[in-house]
Design a protein around this motif. Structure first.
Motif, PDB file in Angstrom:
ATOM      1  N   GLY A  23       0.790  -1.223   0.000  1.00  0.00           N
ATOM      2  CA  GLY A  23       0.000   0.000   0.000  1.00  0.00           C
ATOM      3  C   GLY A  23       0.819   1.269   0.000  1.00  0.00           C
ATOM      4  O   GLY A  23       0.281   2.366  -0.179  1.00  0.00           O
ATOM      5  N   LYS A 150       1.989   3.494   8.642  1.00  0.00           N
ATOM      6  CA  LYS A 150       2.270   2.323   7.820  1.00  0.00           C
ATOM      7  C   LYS A 150       2.916   1.262   8.687  1.00  0.00           C
ATOM      8  O   LYS A 150       3.996   1.487   9.230  1.00  0.00           O
ATOM      9  N   PHE A 163      -2.580   0.677   7.052  1.00  0.00           N
ATOM     10  CA  PHE A 163      -2.593  -0.004   5.753  1.00  0.00           C
ATOM     11  C   PHE A 163      -1.443  -1.013   5.698  1.00  0.00           C
ATOM     12  O   PHE A 163      -0.392  -0.810   6.303  1.00  0.00           O
ATOM     13  N   GLN A 166      -4.061  -5.726   6.659  1.00  0.00           N
ATOM     14  CA  GLN A 166      -5.030  -6.691   6.147  1.00  0.00           C
ATOM     15  C   GLN A 166      -4.421  -7.578   5.069  1.00  0.00           C
ATOM     16  O   GLN A 166      -4.734  -8.767   4.977  1.00  0.00           O
ATOM     17  N   THR A 167      -3.516  -7.030   4.260  1.00  0.00           N
ATOM     18  CA  THR A 167      -2.835  -7.847   3.248  1.00  0.00           C
ATOM     19  C   THR A 167      -1.950  -8.887   3.920  1.00  0.00           C
ATOM     20  O   THR A 167      -1.925 -10.061   3.518  1.00  0.00           O
ATOM     21  N   PRO A 299      -1.036  -5.195  -2.608  1.00  0.00           N
ATOM     22  CA  PRO A 299      -1.986  -4.982  -1.522  1.00  0.00           C
ATOM     23  C   PRO A 299      -3.388  -5.401  -1.947  1.00  0.00           C
ATOM     24  O   PRO A 299      -3.762  -5.258  -3.119  1.00  0.00           O
ATOM     25  N   ASP A 303      -6.540  -2.447   1.588  1.00  0.00           N
ATOM     26  CA  ASP A 303      -5.340  -1.660   1.863  1.00  0.00           C
ATOM     27  C   ASP A 303      -5.089  -0.615   0.785  1.00  0.00           C
ATOM     28  O   ASP A 303      -4.588   0.481   1.084  1.00  0.00           O
TER      29      ASP A 303
END
Length: 368
Positions: A23, A150, A163, A166-167, A299, A303
């Motif tokens: 991201g 981040k 961000f 979730q990835t 991502p 994200d």
């Protein structure tokens, strides 16, 4: 600094520091396009702050213009087009001394001066807790800064989600899911080590979603005998394999977190646990370190969207004169929070949280 006292903005800069996260490029694209829409110039700084301190970085200009063309088609890309480093703290930069030994020097004043020479009116610093602490310290020295959170660890308290997190959870969940079939086929215990030095968010969420039998996180010290009992319990119920997910910073109730080397870099806990569990149960036990795979690749949509929102919000903060802040997701809205408050403390997993309680209700052991 208020909007009324803010000089007219003409040029901003963007940098990325610390470990990479899916991201980053989406933030860079959104911030660049939003700033260009305001009529501002945008500069990219390579490898954290090193581009300001060095004339070039790896044969490329350390500071270069970010144009609409430069950020075209990068939203879906992993990594960062600006590069990054975990060894670029200008307040304690490693340098070789005349006698050949290594020491640390404070070059933060050079960063502030270089930004003034380049007529940078504001810096968008994209990073985790370490990078944002650096950004806050530079702000206190007079550098106008906006922070963007981040970290795949999701450990910044001021924002509901960072961000990249979730990835990382998706990647880890997929890996855990794939281990089920091979572990069952061979009746093995599989110990999967995930990132999470001080917090267990990735291990908890991916372990829960991936159907782990044991989840070990830094916030809940574990006892080896409780893990062994869980494995034996599954054997007695004819489930002759077990999946154990462990955050790299997890620790036993009577010990410290496992370190890979003298530098304090976390690692090695999966190998140690696998050996201990194998010796105690007599079962074939294997370890897997997922490592930087959690950081790499494209991502996911969530994200990308969050990163784009953060990048555009950072530009709005500059336009409104809300400097020395970090953009944060709170509920459904992006808000600006004081940077000093944002880096004051880490967001850790509460041992009595709903996520932990849910996992326990499903039969997951935390080794406690």
């Amino acid at each position: 600094m208020t909007a009324s006292s803010l000089p007219q903005v003409r040029r901003i800069a963007i940098n990325t520091g610390g470990g990479d996260a899916p991201g980053l490029n989406a933030v860079i694209r959104a911030a660049t396009l939003a700033a260009l829409h305001e009529g501002w110039e945008v500069l990219g700084i390579r490898r954290g702050y090193m581009g300001l301190l060095e004339g070039d970085v790896d044969g490329e200009p350390g500071v270069f213009p970010l144009t609409a063309n430069a950020v075209r088609g990068i939203t879906h890309l992993g990594g960062t087009i600006l590069g990054t480093t975990t060894r670029g703290n200008p307040f304690g930069l490693e340098v070789r001394q005349p006698d050949g030994t290594w020491g640390r020097v404070d070059r933060s004043d050079e960063i502030v001066q270089r930004c003034r020479e380049l007529e940078i009116d504001a810096l968008i610093a994209i990073g985790g807790d370490g990078s944002l602490n650096i950004a806050h310290a530079l702000y206190q020295k007079g550098l106008p800064v906006i922070g963007v959170p981040k970290t795949i660890d999701n450990d910044l308290r001021a924002t509901d989600v960072t961000f990249g997190f979730q990835t990382a959870v998706e990647v880890a969940t997929d890996a855990i899911g794939r281990l089920h079939s091979t572990a069952e086929a061979h009746q093995r215990v599989m110990v999967v080590q995930l990132m999470g030095r001080h917090t267990g968010w990735i291990a908890l969420q991916s372990g829960l979603a991936g159907g782990a039998d044991v989840i070990l996180i830094p916030e809940i010290p574990y006892h080896l005998d409780r893990i062994v009992e869980k494995v034996r319990e599954r054997d007695r119920s004819r489930r002759r394999f077990s999946i154990i997910v462990v955050a790299e910073g997890a620790r036993s109730a009577d010990g410290e977190a496992s370190f890979a080397d003298a530098s304090g870099r976390y690692g090695g806990i999966a190998d140690r646990l696998a050996a201990e569990i194998g010796a105690a149960t007599g079962k074939e036990t294997r370890s897997l370190v997922l490592g930087h795979i959690q950081r790499g690749g494209e991502p996911i949509a969530y994200d990308r969207s969050l990163a784009l929102r953060f990048g555009a919000a950072a530009v709005r903060c500059i336009r409104e004169g809300s400097l020395g802040t970090m953009v944060a997701l709170q509920g459904n809205d992006i808000r600006a929070v004081p940077l000093g408050d944002a880096v004051h403390d880490l967001k850790r997993v509460p041992p009595d949280s709903e996520l932990v309680t849910t996992a326990r209700q499903l039969g997951v052991s935390f080794g406690d």
